[in-house]
Write a protein that holds these residues in place. Structure first.
Motif: not given
Length: 92
Positions: A27-28, A44, A46, A55
């Motif tokens: 997610q980063v 992030l 998302l 996360a």
């Protein structure tokens, strides 16, 4: 899509290793080493708040050496053109 900034305080000698490990989380999008009260900032991207929870709690906080996190949610992104204008206010 949700954009979040996670401010991360790390144990001294773990900053580089944590930055690299956090950058590998799915997610980063980006990780930065920064000055100030936090050592790292992770950006992030998302799908929803459940993914944010995963996360941060199961991803970032589960890594050895993370002392504390603070999560900021973005409401809106501004076009670069508007940001450039804002920084030039009052000049000339």
């Amino acid at each position: 899509m949700i954009t979040a900034f996670v401010l991360i305080r790390a144990r001294g000698s773990r900053v580089q290793a944590l930055g690299e490990a956090i950058a590998e989380l799915p997610q980063v999008a980006e990780v930065y080493s920064v000055t100030g009260p936090y050592d790292l900032v992770a950006l992030l991207r998302l799908r929803d708040l459940e993914e944010l929870d995963e996360a941060v709690t199961q991803g970032i906080l589960a890594l050895e050496g993370v002392e504390r996190t603070e999560t900021l949610l973005a409401f809106r992104a501004y076009p670069k053109r508007l940001l450039d204008q804002g920084f030039s206010l009052g000049q000339g």
